[in-house]
Design an enzyme around this catalytic site. Structure first.
Site, PDB file in Angstrom:
ATOM      1  N   HIS A  47       0.801  -1.380  -0.448  1.00  0.00           N
ATOM      2  CA  HIS A  47      -0.137  -0.162   0.061  1.00  0.00           C
ATOM      3  C   HIS A  47       1.123   1.095  -0.060  1.00  0.00           C
ATOM      4  CE1 HIS A  47       0.997  -0.280   4.540  1.00  0.00           C
ATOM      5  NE2 HIS A  47       0.806   0.720   4.093  1.00  0.00           N
TER       6      HIS A  47
HETATM    7  C1  UD1 Z   1      -1.768   5.290   5.916  1.00  0.00           C
HETATM    8  C2  UD1 Z   1      -0.638   6.053   6.571  1.00  0.00           C
HETATM    9  C3  UD1 Z   1       0.268   5.199   6.630  1.00  0.00           C
HETATM   10  C4  UD1 Z   1      -0.265   3.830   6.820  1.00  0.00           C
HETATM   11  C5  UD1 Z   1      -1.396   3.216   6.724  1.00  0.00           C
HETATM   12  C6  UD1 Z   1      -1.987   1.665   6.977  1.00  0.00           C
HETATM   13  C7  UD1 Z   1      -0.181   8.216   6.389  1.00  0.00           C
HETATM   14  C8  UD1 Z   1       0.299  10.110   5.575  1.00  0.00           C
HETATM   15  N1  UD1 Z   1      -0.613   7.794   5.490  1.00  0.00           N
HETATM   16  O1  UD1 Z   1      -2.200   5.000   4.512  1.00  0.00           O
HETATM   17  O2  UD1 Z   1       1.403   5.366   6.895  1.00  0.00           O
HETATM   18  O3  UD1 Z   1       1.073   2.315   7.120  1.00  0.00           O
HETATM   19  O4  UD1 Z   1      -2.600   4.053   6.795  1.00  0.00           O
HETATM   20  O5  UD1 Z   1      -3.445   1.288   5.961  1.00  0.00           O
HETATM   21  O6  UD1 Z   1      -1.203   8.820   6.872  1.00  0.00           O
HETATM   22  N2  UD1 Z   1      -9.044   5.194   0.575  1.00  0.00           N
HETATM   23  C9  UD1 Z   1     -10.225   4.394   1.403  1.00  0.00           C
HETATM   24  N3  UD1 Z   1     -11.051   4.360   2.719  1.00  0.00           N
HETATM   25  C10 UD1 Z   1     -10.001   4.491   3.531  1.00  0.00           C
HETATM   26  C11 UD1 Z   1      -8.963   4.418   3.020  1.00  0.00           C
HETATM   27  C12 UD1 Z   1      -8.745   5.394   2.230  1.00  0.00           C
HETATM   28  O7  UD1 Z   1     -11.078   4.124  -0.037  1.00  0.00           O
HETATM   29  O8  UD1 Z   1     -10.905   3.441   4.502  1.00  0.00           O
HETATM   30  C13 UD1 Z   1      -8.379   5.291   0.114  1.00  0.00           C
HETATM   31  C14 UD1 Z   1      -8.383   6.179  -0.613  1.00  0.00           C
HETATM   32  O9  UD1 Z   1      -8.063   6.849  -2.070  1.00  0.00           O
HETATM   33  C15 UD1 Z   1      -7.030   7.422   0.593  1.00  0.00           C
HETATM   34  C16 UD1 Z   1      -6.155   6.462   0.006  1.00  0.00           C
HETATM   35  O10 UD1 Z   1      -6.550   5.141   0.128  1.00  0.00           O
HETATM   36  O11 UD1 Z   1      -6.756   8.619  -0.416  1.00  0.00           O
HETATM   37  C17 UD1 Z   1      -4.885   6.768   0.471  1.00  0.00           C
HETATM   38  O12 UD1 Z   1      -5.575   6.386   2.237  1.00  0.00           O
HETATM   39  P1  UD1 Z   1      -4.801   7.118   3.225  1.00  0.00           P
HETATM   40  O13 UD1 Z   1      -5.357   7.309   4.301  1.00  0.00           O
HETATM   41  O14 UD1 Z   1      -4.314   8.712   2.808  1.00  0.00           O
HETATM   42  O15 UD1 Z   1      -3.202   6.793   3.489  1.00  0.00           O
HETATM   43  P2  UD1 Z   1      -2.901   5.137   3.251  1.00  0.00           P
HETATM   44  O16 UD1 Z   1      -2.123   4.947   1.852  1.00  0.00           O
HETATM   45  O17 UD1 Z   1      -3.885   4.610   3.561  1.00  0.00           O
END
Ligand code: UD1
Length: 354
Positions: free
Chosen positions: A204
């Site tokens: 991820h």
């Molecule tokens: C985040 C953390 C990372 C952690 C990871 C665990 C930051 C910078 N990154 O990364 O350190 O290892 O969580 O999973 O804080 N999305 C969904 N559903 C959700 C959440 C996210 O579809 O419930 C999708 C969205 O398109 C979003 C993308 O995932 O833009 C990224 O989510 P985000 O929380 O920004 O970062 P992670 O990659 O999950």
């Protein structure tokens, strides 16, 4: 004593579980604030239910966004909540955008701030987590470090006086989950693969998912392995693979929805090896004594490498060679604590409350 925990992303809910239990046992008033960074039920609610965590007192509902927009919205929403509760401690967890928002909001409100999982360093300034953890460590009043290596990093940055070694709270959760799931026969993947006949993968990190060439190389290496690879696909990976036009279901590679914590531990325990870019899963694999291949150029959890249970791999050939390497030598080392880190955290907070 009253403590306010700020969490928002999947790994933080896992760390919150033993802390919430230890707070309740010690009679501490515990306010849980969920930023809403993760909102899919399989990335959030499932952990509260399965791990018996108290329901959040406040849910900010922030959701996804660019780093600045997401962190800024959290800061705006946290100020009045922290002001209202005036707790003895604000507790920030790990290294996500929810962590750094909690940290900045707490120090600006003049509330004592403790950082759980302090002192981890990748020394890779491209990682958003690296900025988040460095900033949080330097503004926090109390640094709760999981390992001796983390204590060393904090001392090197002049933070020794505020640091204390408590052990790793993820060990607390993992050991109890391992005991729960070892009783049951893991047939999570049905006809696809039986115990010991598959690799378990997660992917991820932005460095691996956002560049089409990088993602294509990883996917082709996993598809070429000698056993089925069950890929627990984070929404970010699904979205990026689709936008790059990269098919995830091919060769030995089988995408699968994310799992709850108990199923994840059961799936890792029964696998022939773990392949990941997650920090938590590297450690979980080590604690379960399952060989791990980490799809990164470095790791914060260097003990797993030094003890031979984790290998870093980047290119197609490195990945195939690392995953199919012989099983490492057994070890009795316990670099991640004894499974009682959360009680130590609560004791330290009680000891130092104003
Ligand atoms: C985040 C953390 C990372 C952690 C990871 C665990 C930051 C910078 N990154 O990364 O350190 O290892 O969580 O999973 O804080 N999305 C969904 N559903 C959700 C959440 C996210 O579809 O419930 C999708 C969205 O398109 C979003 C993308 O995932 O833009 C990224 O989510 P985000 O929380 O920004 O970062 P992670 O990659 O999950």
């Amino acid at each position: 004593m009253k403590v306010l925990s700020v969490v928002g992303a999947r790994p933080q809910f896992v760390k919150l579980a033993p802390i919430d239990h230890a707070m309740r046992e010690a009679g501490v008033e515990h306010v849980i604030v969920h930023t809403g960074q993760h909102y899919d039920p399989m990335l959030s609610d499932v952990f509260f239910t399965e791990l018996g965590i108290s329901a959040p007192n406040v849910h900010l509902g922030i959701g996804s966004g660019s780093h600045g927009a997401q962190t800024g919205s959290m800061l705006t929403a946290l100020d009045p909540i922290l002001d209202e509760h005036q707790t003895d401690w604000v507790l920030a967890y790990g290294d996500t955008n929810s962590t750094v928002a909690a940290a900045l909001s707490a120090v600006k409100m003049h509330l004592p701030l403790a950082h759980l999982e302090a002192g981890l360093r990748s020394f890779n300034r491209r990682m958003p987590e690296e900025h988040n953890r460095v900033v949080t460590d330097h503004v926090a009043d109390l640094l709760l470090a999981p390992t001796e290596v983390a204590m060393g990093h904090l001392a090197h940055e002049g933070l020794a006086a505020r640091s204390v070694l408590v052990g790793d709270v993820m060990t607390d959760v993992l050991l109890s989950a391992r005991d729960r799931v070892s009783q049951r026969n893991s047939s999570l993947f049905g006809d696809l693969a039986g115990p010991g006949e598959y690799y378990l993968a997660t992917l991820h990190r932005a460095d691996n998912t956002d560049d089409p060439e990088r993602l294509a190389e990883i996917v082709s290496a996993l598809a070429a392995l000698d056993s089925p690879v069950i890929l627990l696909a984070h929404p970010r990976l699904i979205a990026k693979a689709a936008s790059h036009g990269i098919e995830l279901a091919r060769g030995m590679l089988h995408p699968h929805a994310p799992l709850g914590y108990n199923d994840l531990v059961a799936a890792a325990l029964s696998s022939a090896g773990v392949i990941t870019d997650s920090g938590g899963l590297q450690k979980e694999a080590f604690l379960l004594r399952v060989p791990c291949t980490t799809l990164r150029t470095e790791t914060e959890w260097t003990e797993t490498i030094d003890l031979g249970w984790n290998v870093l791999a980047q290119t197609h050939s490195e990945i195939v060679a690392a995953v199919t390497r012989p099983r490492p030598a057994d070890t009795e080392a316990v670099p991640y604590g004894d499974g009682h880190a959360a009680q130590r955290v609560v004791a330290e907070l009680l000891d130092r409350a104003r």
